[in-house]
Enzyme design. Structure first.
Site, PDB file in Angstrom:
ATOM      1  N   ARG A  18       0.807  -1.223   0.000  1.00 40.73           N
ATOM      2  CA  ARG A  18       0.000   0.000   0.000  1.00 40.73           C
ATOM      3  C   ARG A  18       0.845   1.280   0.000  1.00 40.73           C
ATOM      4  O   ARG A  18       0.329   2.361  -0.238  1.00 40.73           O
ATOM      5  CB  ARG A  18      -0.958  -0.018   1.207  1.00 40.73           C
ATOM      6  CG  ARG A  18      -2.073  -1.049   1.068  1.00 40.73           C
ATOM      7  CD  ARG A  18      -2.808  -1.292   2.374  1.00 40.73           C
ATOM      8  NE  ARG A  18      -2.128  -2.273   3.222  1.00 40.73           N
ATOM      9  CZ  ARG A  18      -2.548  -2.640   4.437  1.00 40.73           C
ATOM     10  NH1 ARG A  18      -3.649  -2.089   4.948  1.00 40.73           N
ATOM     11  NH2 ARG A  18      -1.879  -3.539   5.139  1.00 40.73           N
ATOM     12  N   LYS A  25       8.693  -0.825   2.852  1.00 45.22           N
ATOM     13  CA  LYS A  25       7.897   0.015   3.758  1.00 45.22           C
ATOM     14  C   LYS A  25       8.627   0.374   5.042  1.00 45.22           C
ATOM     15  O   LYS A  25       8.648   1.542   5.452  1.00 45.22           O
ATOM     16  CB  LYS A  25       6.582  -0.678   4.109  1.00 45.22           C
ATOM     17  CG  LYS A  25       5.805   0.060   5.199  1.00 45.22           C
ATOM     18  CD  LYS A  25       4.389  -0.418   5.336  1.00 45.22           C
ATOM     19  CE  LYS A  25       4.281  -1.668   6.168  1.00 45.22           C
ATOM     20  NZ  LYS A  25       2.866  -1.987   6.453  1.00 45.22           N
ATOM     21  N   THR A  84       1.920 -13.208   9.268  1.00 49.58           N
ATOM     22  CA  THR A  84       2.608 -12.856  10.513  1.00 49.58           C
ATOM     23  C   THR A  84       2.875 -14.088  11.380  1.00 49.58           C
ATOM     24  O   THR A  84       3.864 -14.137  12.100  1.00 49.58           O
ATOM     25  CB  THR A  84       1.772 -11.842  11.316  1.00 49.58           C
ATOM     26  OG1 THR A  84       0.420 -12.331  11.403  1.00 49.58           O
ATOM     27  CG2 THR A  84       1.752 -10.476  10.644  1.00 49.58           C
ATOM     28  N   GLY A 146      -7.423  -5.938  12.710  1.00 51.28           N
ATOM     29  CA  GLY A 146      -8.068  -7.133  13.237  1.00 51.28           C
ATOM     30  C   GLY A 146      -8.906  -6.730  14.453  1.00 51.28           C
ATOM     31  O   GLY A 146      -8.503  -5.877  15.234  1.00 51.28           O
ATOM     32  N   GLU A 161      -9.591 -10.983  11.419  1.00 52.54           N
ATOM     33  CA  GLU A 161      -9.071  -9.980  10.498  1.00 52.54           C
ATOM     34  C   GLU A 161     -10.214  -9.287   9.759  1.00 52.54           C
ATOM     35  O   GLU A 161     -11.264  -9.880   9.514  1.00 52.54           O
ATOM     36  CB  GLU A 161      -8.115 -10.631   9.485  1.00 52.54           C
ATOM     37  CG  GLU A 161      -6.817 -11.114  10.098  1.00 52.54           C
ATOM     38  CD  GLU A 161      -6.086 -10.008  10.834  1.00 52.54           C
ATOM     39  OE1 GLU A 161      -5.609  -9.065  10.191  1.00 52.54           O
ATOM     40  OE2 GLU A 161      -6.017 -10.064  12.076  1.00 52.54           O
ATOM     41  N   ASN A 383      38.097  40.487   8.556  1.00 54.13           N
ATOM     42  CA  ASN A 383      36.840  40.888   7.906  1.00 54.13           C
ATOM     43  C   ASN A 383      36.981  40.699   6.406  1.00 54.13           C
ATOM     44  O   ASN A 383      37.913  41.232   5.796  1.00 54.13           O
ATOM     45  CB  ASN A 383      36.524  42.348   8.221  1.00 54.13           C
ATOM     46  CG  ASN A 383      35.114  42.717   7.761  1.00 54.13           C
ATOM     47  OD1 ASN A 383      34.149  42.432   8.438  1.00 54.13           O
ATOM     48  ND2 ASN A 383      35.011  43.317   6.587  1.00 54.13           N
ATOM     49  N   TYR A 393      38.264  26.625  -7.759  1.00 50.47           N
ATOM     50  CA  TYR A 393      38.191  25.516  -8.713  1.00 50.47           C
ATOM     51  C   TYR A 393      38.666  26.014 -10.068  1.00 50.47           C
ATOM     52  O   TYR A 393      38.096  26.958 -10.633  1.00 50.47           O
ATOM     53  CB  TYR A 393      36.725  25.059  -8.784  1.00 50.47           C
ATOM     54  CG  TYR A 393      36.471  23.845  -9.641  1.00 50.47           C
ATOM     55  CD1 TYR A 393      37.248  22.703  -9.518  1.00 50.47           C
ATOM     56  CD2 TYR A 393      35.423  23.843 -10.560  1.00 50.47           C
ATOM     57  CE1 TYR A 393      36.996  21.591 -10.306  1.00 50.47           C
ATOM     58  CE2 TYR A 393      35.161  22.733 -11.349  1.00 50.47           C
ATOM     59  CZ  TYR A 393      35.957  21.607 -11.218  1.00 50.47           C
ATOM     60  OH  TYR A 393      35.700  20.501 -11.991  1.00 50.47           O
TER      61      TYR A 393
END
Ligand code: UD1
Ligand code: CA
Length: 483
Positions: A18, A25, A84, A146, A161, A383, A393
């Site tokens: 999902r 996830k 599970t 559930g 569930e 300063n 560079y």
């Protein structure tokens, strides 16, 4: 002290369909940590003898994260059997055969559950001598969860569930949070009996609860007061909700520790941030990663700090900074961009529209306006004139710039690296410093200025400029033309 009778199994094998994401996830983040990272941190604070993480989908990516966060965790691979229940079954197989203590099962996608609640659950389970104790919640909207089924006397019978529930069961508002304590023996005995005969063709862990109850074992439920605490993250809407809630908790915790947060709703603080007393956070501030802010510092508005260290009493206004260290009493911004490796000494200043990278600016030194300072070391009390940039560079290599202490560089200089400006040296406005400047010298290399007197009157007669010039020099004979 390590609880020798305790094991924690973290379920992290699910796909997370999902989320609609190429990222697993449990690796989506909130408050600067992955979902599973939050769960592991909570598990660790119980100090169990064993922590087992069950993985399957995107296995290698998930394992890399877990191994980094918790090298001591045992990684177990779930096989082709889904659910599970199967995840816990392979998880307990990794426990020593003689382990007879309690097994806490937590989901890798429930980030807000805190250690105190889990500890209370374990204590309740042990006090009742139950075979299983689950954490439940009563929700206004129980969709997706559930449901906890009880008999008329309130005795816990089973968990059904959402996809298997009857219309009457769908009305039940007490839900299973997916967090449990089981005795290891109960899991070893019941899990092999669980089948996949259900709407999802999965081996449900929740069926263990029904089997235990039917067999006359003591099965208890502890209900959390706040439903959000057990909210699972299954899609991106729930991810944002959980992130918001976690942020509220973190902000509140720091407020109670003595941090002023002017607008909690626009202030975001990651879980690993550290703040001292009397820090003040203004609206639109995001403190990320391992950022540390010392006492009395004022951060914001509209400031993002990633892995930064801010000294006591410093101010950082409208700034974006990563891996920067700011000294006590220093001031940064508004509109500054501090890239990795920026060190600003005590009472120093990085001002408006200034970008810095891999540079140390010493105590009391200032880069106040419109500058780029890269690969540079500036001594103390120097300063740097407005609009100065380091040309670090040359298209191939990066060069270093060294500016001594008590230097006064003119506005709009270019320091062409590698170059060194000695202590106490000055540079004129507009100087392009290509050669080292000795201590105490004044460097200038701009062409001498030539003034061509009367050029405007000769070339733009009658213009507004010519009139203005004439007025300043007291010439009353000039007249306007229509232009
Ligand atoms: C589960 C519970 C449900 C509970 C809900 C709370 C079951 C059968 N259902 O449903 O009662 O209300 O959590 O959030 O347990 N996982 C694995 N291997 C798998 C499947 C899942 O390790 O084969 C992991 C997932 O990565 C996740 C956790 O288990 O961390 C829960 O899985 P998920 O698919 O989100 O379960 P829910 O449908 O939310
Ligand atoms: Ca879930």
């Amino acid at each position: 002290m390590t609880d020798k009778q305790l094991a924690v199994i973290v379920l992290a094998a699910g796909q997370g369909t999902r989320m609609k994401s190429s990222r697993p996830k449990v690796l989506h983040t909130l408050a600067g940590r992955s979902l599973v990272g939050h769960v592991l941190a909570t598990a660790r604070s119980l100090d169990p003898a064993h922590i087992i993480a069950v993985v399957r989908h995107d296995r290698d990516t998930v394992v890399a994260t877990i191994a980094e966060l918790m090298p001591e965790a045992t990684i177990v691979d779930q096989d082709d059997v889904a659910g599970t229940g199967r995840a816990v079954e392979v998880g307990i197989a990794a426990l020593p055969g003689d382990f007879v203590g309690d097994v806490v099962v937590v989901s890798g996608d429930v980030p807000l559950l805190d250690a105190a609640t889990l500890a209370t659950l374990i204590a309740a389970h042990r006090a009742a001598g139950a075979a299983a104790t689950l954490l439940s919640a009563v929700l206004d909207d129980a969709t997706g969860y559930g449901r906890v089924v009880r008999d008329p006397d309130g005795r816990l019978l089973s968990i059904v569930e959402q996809k298997d529930a009857t219309a009457a069961e769908l009305e039940i508002r007490e839900i299973n949070s997916g967090t449990y304590v089981f005795t290891a023996g109960a899991l070893r005995r019941e899990l092999p009996l669980v089948t996949t005969q259900n709407a999802q063709r999965e081996k449900y862990l929740t069926d263990v609860v029904g089997l235990l109850s039917a067999g006359g074992s003591a099965v208890e439920a502890m209900t959390v007061e706040h439903g959000w605490m057990v909210a699972g993250v299954n899609d991106r809407v729930q991810l944002a909700e959980a992130a918001k809630r976690m942020n509220e908790l973190i902000v509140r915790r720091w407020q109670l520790e003595g941090v002023t947060v002017q607008d909690p709703s626009t202030t975001w603080i990651d879980a690993d941030v550290t703040l001292a007393e009397d820090v003040e956070l203004l609206p639109g501030t995001q403190l990320k990663g391992a950022t540390l802010v010392q006492s009395g510092a004022i951060i914001g508005p509209d400031t993002t700090l990633v892995d930064c260290e801010i000294g006591a009493g410093a101010t950082v206004k409208r700034t974006d900074a990563t891996l920067a260290v700011i000294g006590a009493g220093a001031s940064v911004g508004p509109f500054a961009y501090l890239r990795p490796g920026t060190y600003l000494g005590a009472d120093g200043k990085i001002g408006t529209f200034v970008e810095t990278k891999n540079s140390t600016i010493g105590a009391g030194s200032k880069v106040p306006h419109l500058s780029y300072i890269g690969d540079t070391t500036v001594g103390e009390q120097s300063n740097i004139g407005a609009g100065t940039i380091t040309a670090n560079y040359d298209g191939v290599n990066k060069g270093a710039t060294v500016v001594g202490s008590h230097v006064r560089s003119g506005s709009h200089n270019v320091f062409v690296a590698p170059v060194r400006i000695g202590d106490g040296a000055y540079t004129g406005a507009g100087t392009v410093v290509r050669k080292d400047v000795p201590a105490g010298a004044l460097a200038i290399n701009v062409a001498p200025q030539r003034n061509m007197t009367g050029w405007v009157e000769a070339n733009r007669p009658g213009s507004a400029a010519a009139l203005a010039a004439a007025a300043e020099s007291g010439d009353t004979t000039a007249t306007a033309t229509d232009q």
